[in-house]
Design a protein around this motif. Structure first.
Motif, PDB file in Angstrom:
ATOM      1  N   VAL A 187       0.840  -1.217  -0.008  1.00  0.00           N
ATOM      2  CA  VAL A 187      -0.169   0.080   0.044  1.00  0.00           C
ATOM      3  C   VAL A 187       0.863   0.658   0.479  1.00  0.00           C
ATOM      4  O   VAL A 187       0.570   2.317  -0.359  1.00  0.00           O
ATOM      5  N   PHE A 188       2.162   1.108   0.703  1.00  0.00           N
ATOM      6  CA  PHE A 188       2.931   2.266   1.331  1.00  0.00           C
ATOM      7  C   PHE A 188       3.334   2.658  -0.590  1.00  0.00           C
ATOM      8  O   PHE A 188       3.464   3.820  -0.889  1.00  0.00           O
ATOM      9  N   SER A 189       4.234   1.735  -1.336  1.00  0.00           N
ATOM     10  CA  SER A 189       4.235   1.793  -2.550  1.00  0.00           C
ATOM     11  C   SER A 189       3.893   1.789  -3.480  1.00  0.00           C
ATOM     12  O   SER A 189       3.962   2.851  -4.554  1.00  0.00           O
ATOM     13  N   LYS A 190       2.731   1.580  -3.472  1.00  0.00           N
ATOM     14  CA  LYS A 190       0.992   2.000  -4.433  1.00  0.00           C
ATOM     15  C   LYS A 190       0.945   4.164  -4.326  1.00  0.00           C
ATOM     16  O   LYS A 190       1.014   4.499  -5.258  1.00  0.00           O
ATOM     17  N   ALA A 191       1.163   3.804  -3.113  1.00  0.00           N
ATOM     18  CA  ALA A 191       1.227   5.379  -2.524  1.00  0.00           C
ATOM     19  C   ALA A 191       2.158   6.414  -2.980  1.00  0.00           C
ATOM     20  O   ALA A 191       2.154   7.523  -3.656  1.00  0.00           O
ATOM     21  N   ALA A 192       2.901   6.105  -2.881  1.00  0.00           N
ATOM     22  CA  ALA A 192       4.343   6.354  -3.912  1.00  0.00           C
ATOM     23  C   ALA A 192       4.195   6.902  -4.690  1.00  0.00           C
ATOM     24  O   ALA A 192       4.761   7.623  -6.202  1.00  0.00           O
ATOM     25  N   GLY A 193       3.148   5.930  -5.570  1.00  0.00           N
ATOM     26  CA  GLY A 193       3.388   5.645  -7.044  1.00  0.00           C
ATOM     27  C   GLY A 193       2.373   7.145  -7.565  1.00  0.00           C
ATOM     28  O   GLY A 193       2.499   7.462  -8.761  1.00  0.00           O
ATOM     29  N   LYS A 194       1.619   7.084  -6.972  1.00  0.00           N
ATOM     30  CA  LYS A 194       0.363   7.974  -7.379  1.00  0.00           C
ATOM     31  C   LYS A 194       0.435   8.895  -7.000  1.00  0.00           C
ATOM     32  O   LYS A 194       0.326  10.224  -7.013  1.00  0.00           O
ATOM     33  N   ILE A 195       1.845   9.938  -6.035  1.00  0.00           N
ATOM     34  CA  ILE A 195       2.174  10.798  -5.654  1.00  0.00           C
ATOM     35  C   ILE A 195       2.996  11.147  -6.661  1.00  0.00           C
ATOM     36  O   ILE A 195       3.470  12.378  -7.307  1.00  0.00           O
ATOM     37  N   LYS A 196       4.095  10.633  -7.333  1.00  0.00           N
ATOM     38  CA  LYS A 196       5.049  10.493  -8.424  1.00  0.00           C
ATOM     39  C   LYS A 196       4.180  10.930  -9.460  1.00  0.00           C
ATOM     40  O   LYS A 196       4.578  11.850 -10.331  1.00  0.00           O
ATOM     41  N   ASP A 197       2.704  10.055  -9.957  1.00  0.00           N
ATOM     42  CA  ASP A 197       2.142  10.249 -10.984  1.00  0.00           C
ATOM     43  C   ASP A 197       2.247  12.275 -11.221  1.00  0.00           C
ATOM     44  O   ASP A 197       1.416  12.544 -12.492  1.00  0.00           O
ATOM     45  N   ALA A 198       1.782  11.661  -9.920  1.00  0.00           N
ATOM     46  CA  ALA A 198       0.953  13.788  -9.455  1.00  0.00           C
ATOM     47  C   ALA A 198       2.183  14.728  -9.855  1.00  0.00           C
ATOM     48  O   ALA A 198       1.721  15.767 -10.405  1.00  0.00           O
ATOM     49  N   ILE A 199       2.468  14.580  -9.219  1.00  0.00           N
ATOM     50  CA  ILE A 199       3.965  15.303  -9.640  1.00  0.00           C
ATOM     51  C   ILE A 199       4.615  15.386 -11.115  1.00  0.00           C
ATOM     52  O   ILE A 199       4.825  16.562 -11.989  1.00  0.00           O
ATOM     53  N   SER A 200       4.092  13.920 -11.802  1.00  0.00           N
ATOM     54  CA  SER A 200       4.790  15.050 -13.368  1.00  0.00           C
ATOM     55  C   SER A 200       3.633  15.384 -13.844  1.00  0.00           C
ATOM     56  O   SER A 200       3.742  15.363 -14.807  1.00  0.00           O
ATOM     57  N   SER A 201       2.072  15.146 -14.036  1.00  0.00           N
ATOM     58  CA  SER A 201       1.449  15.796 -14.171  1.00  0.00           C
ATOM     59  C   SER A 201       1.373  17.287 -14.329  1.00  0.00           C
ATOM     60  O   SER A 201       0.477  18.609 -14.664  1.00  0.00           O
ATOM     61  N   LEU A 202       1.794  18.278 -13.129  1.00  0.00           N
ATOM     62  CA  LEU A 202       2.250  19.698 -13.144  1.00  0.00           C
ATOM     63  C   LEU A 202       2.771  19.525 -13.862  1.00  0.00           C
ATOM     64  O   LEU A 202       3.883  19.420 -14.555  1.00  0.00           O
ATOM     65  N   PRO A 203       2.509  20.987 -14.117  1.00  0.00           N
ATOM     66  CA  PRO A 203       3.381  22.051 -15.113  1.00  0.00           C
ATOM     67  C   PRO A 203       3.686  22.248 -14.919  1.00  0.00           C
ATOM     68  O   PRO A 203       4.980  22.829 -13.091  1.00  0.00           O
ATOM     69  N   ILE A 204       5.161  22.904 -15.762  1.00  0.00           N
ATOM     70  CA  ILE A 204       6.313  23.848 -14.924  1.00  0.00           C
ATOM     71  C   ILE A 204       5.650  25.105 -14.315  1.00  0.00           C
ATOM     72  O   ILE A 204       5.143  25.718 -14.900  1.00  0.00           O
ATOM     73  N   ALA A 289      11.673  10.671  -3.568  1.00  0.00           N
ATOM     74  CA  ALA A 289      12.766  12.356  -3.410  1.00  0.00           C
ATOM     75  C   ALA A 289      13.796  12.393  -4.316  1.00  0.00           C
ATOM     76  O   ALA A 289      12.980  13.864  -4.527  1.00  0.00           O
ATOM     77  N   LYS A 290      13.894  11.521  -5.176  1.00  0.00           N
ATOM     78  CA  LYS A 290      14.660  11.806  -5.902  1.00  0.00           C
ATOM     79  C   LYS A 290      13.849  11.901  -7.560  1.00  0.00           C
ATOM     80  O   LYS A 290      14.615  13.543  -8.089  1.00  0.00           O
ATOM     81  N   HIS A 291      12.663  11.419  -7.443  1.00  0.00           N
ATOM     82  CA  HIS A 291      11.237  11.472  -8.807  1.00  0.00           C
ATOM     83  C   HIS A 291      11.286  13.203  -8.550  1.00  0.00           C
ATOM     84  O   HIS A 291      11.051  13.691  -9.298  1.00  0.00           O
ATOM     85  N   ALA A 292      11.335  13.796  -7.093  1.00  0.00           N
ATOM     86  CA  ALA A 292      10.511  15.058  -6.952  1.00  0.00           C
ATOM     87  C   ALA A 292      12.015  15.863  -7.331  1.00  0.00           C
ATOM     88  O   ALA A 292      11.683  16.975  -7.504  1.00  0.00           O
ATOM     89  N   PHE A 293      12.949  15.893  -6.743  1.00  0.00           N
ATOM     90  CA  PHE A 293      14.197  16.552  -6.787  1.00  0.00           C
ATOM     91  C   PHE A 293      14.157  16.619  -8.544  1.00  0.00           C
ATOM     92  O   PHE A 293      14.544  18.107  -8.723  1.00  0.00           O
ATOM     93  N   ASP A 294      14.009  15.797  -8.946  1.00  0.00           N
ATOM     94  CA  ASP A 294      14.601  15.892 -10.621  1.00  0.00           C
ATOM     95  C   ASP A 294      13.646  16.686 -11.080  1.00  0.00           C
ATOM     96  O   ASP A 294      13.293  17.157 -12.791  1.00  0.00           O
TER      97      ASP A 294
END
Length: 367
Positions: A187-204, A289-294
């Motif tokens: 469940v933790f890994s799945k939630a982290a994956g959703k956060i990564k997808d939401a970060i990727s969908s943000l505009p610059i 955290a690496k994905h958020a930093f990238d």
């Protein structure tokens, strides 16, 4: 001479033997004598008086019985449903009453009471529940928030476009963020994956976004998402707005939605960083955290600083783990390694251990 033919009195092989009921022990003698004589005696079926067949019913009686139904539920009128929703929205903002109020809201969803005509009133329930953004992560109501906003997704088709966008943000806070508190690694890994997808969908993020982040809120922010005009039933009676004004309101709403989405994702990153002491969660948090930093350019200036600090802390912990140290600063050793370290400094005499007093009395036994 006695007749030795074993098949005397039996019917021919081609004959069909009718099924006969089981005969009681008292009638066995008479039945055997009749069978030996070759006479077939039909035995009536023995039926209990308690199991008598019901007399045939007429078609009119059958139709009458089919029409009889016991009413176990009462259908509420639309006015009663709206009144119930208004009561729930007035109580659900109270933390001590949230659990009971949220269960009543779930019953409205299960009863299919949320329709196009009542969706605005139900959305007011969700809005009252999220009046305090940090209330949804309180340990006493986490499960209730998750159940309510997960079920709200099933009726999102009745919401307007701004309401759907707001519901997405609330789900990040109430569902995804609370999944980061779980003890289930999946469940933790799945939630982290959703956060990564939401970060990727943000505009610059642009310079204008940075400027608006620094500016203090104005009086217009009393209705930040412009929902009052959308939810008002008398909005059609107001004066028609100019197309330019409508576009400005739409742009302002989109910016506010985007700002709230970024804030909710930063909150998720902070929750994940707080669980870094759990060994099985460290790798997932490292990747997050690496994905958020990238993708740091997708956040505004103050949030970029927070992401930089988070990534620097994660990098420091990774270096410490490579050096054999845990998050707390102590050596990361196993039980075997700790025992090995303990007994490496203890002097044990082999002769003393075998002989007891070092008198060599065990040498013959050892050979």
């Amino acid at each position: 001479m006695a007749n030795d033919d074993l098949f005397v009195g039996l019917p021919p092989p081609s004959a069909v033997i009718p099924d006969t009921p089981i005969i009681s022990r008292t009638d066995s003698s008479s039945s055997s004598s009749c069978s030996s004589a070759g006479v077939k005696v039909p035995f009536p079926a023995l039926k209990s008086s308690l199991k008598r067949e019901k007399p045939p019913q007429s078609p009119a009686e059958v139709a009458t019985q089919k029409r009889i139904r016991f009413k176990t539920t009462t259908e509420a009128s639309e006015a009663q449903v709206i009144e119930a929703m208004n009561k729930i929205s007035s109580h659900i903002k109270n933390p001590s009453k949230f659990s009971k109020a949220s269960k009543l809201a779930l019953q409205l969803i299960q009863a299919e009471s949320v329709k196009a005509s009542t969706s605005d009133h139900f959305f007011a329930i969700l809005e009252a529940a999220m009046a305090s953004p940090s209330a949804c992560i309180d340990p006493s109501v986490r499960a209730d928030y998750q159940a309510l906003f997960t079920a709200a997704q099933s009726v999102s088709e009745f919401f307007s476009t701004p309401q759907k966008e707001q519901l997405v943000i609330w789900n990040i806070r109430a569902v995804v963020a609370n999944n980061l508190y779980t003890d289930d690694s999946f469940v933790f890994s799945k939630a982290a994956g959703k956060i990564k997808d939401a970060i990727s969908s943000l505009p610059i993020a642009t310079e204008e976004d940075d400027v608006e982040e620094v500016l203090p809120p104005t009086e217009e922010s009393a209705d930040p998402f412009g929902l009052d005009a959308l939810l008002s039933k008398d909005s059609g009676k107001n004066e028609k707005q100019k197309p330019s004004e409508i576009r400005e309101e739409g742009d302002r709403s989109q910016k506010l939605f985007l700002k709230s989405r970024r804030e909710s994702l930063i909150q998720c990153l902070e929750i994940a960083a707080g669980r870094y002491r759990i060994p099985w969660a460290q790798t997932v948090i490292d990747i997050l955290a690496k994905h958020a930093f990238d993708n740091i350019q997708r956040f505004v200036s103050p949030q970029r600083e927070a992401v930089k600090k988070l990534w620097a802390s994660i990098r420091d912990q990774q270096i410490r783990r490579k050096q054999g140290k845990s998050v707390s600063g102590k050596l990361d050793v196993t039980a075997f390694e700790s025992l090995q370290e303990k007994y490496s400094h203890v002097k044990i005499s082999i002769r003393r251990a075998i002989g007891g007093s070092g008198d060599h009395r065990a040498e013959q036994w050892l050979g």
